[in-house]
Design a protein around this motif. Structure first.
Motif: not given
Length: 74
Positions: A38, A41-42, A59-60, A63
């Motif tokens: 969480w 992702s924030s 970004q991927s 993450l």
């Protein structure tokens, strides 16, 4: 001291441990693997809004790295 809101505790993102050590009471906030995902992702969302990283692959990848790390904690 910061304590997570009840909504975050109910969602399983954080756990509050309490205890006594050397005669002093303490609270300890721990982030769960679900909380790590969480938070990650924030952070990715904040980075995206700040135009720091426009590349979706970056970004991927970030993450996925954090998700794989959180699975090692479980």
């Amino acid at each position: 001291m910061w304590i997570p809101t009840q909504a975050h505790l109910d969602a399983g993102r954080f756990v509050v441990r309490t205890g006594v050590s050397h005669g002093f009471a303490f609270n300890q906030i721990r982030v769960t693997p679900k909380g790590i995902v969480w938070l990650a992702s924030s952070i990715v969302g904040v980075v995206d809004r700040g135009k720091t990283s426009k590349c979706p692959e970056t970004q991927s990848d970030a993450l996925q790295l954090i998700i794989s790390f959180s699975h090692t904690l479980a």
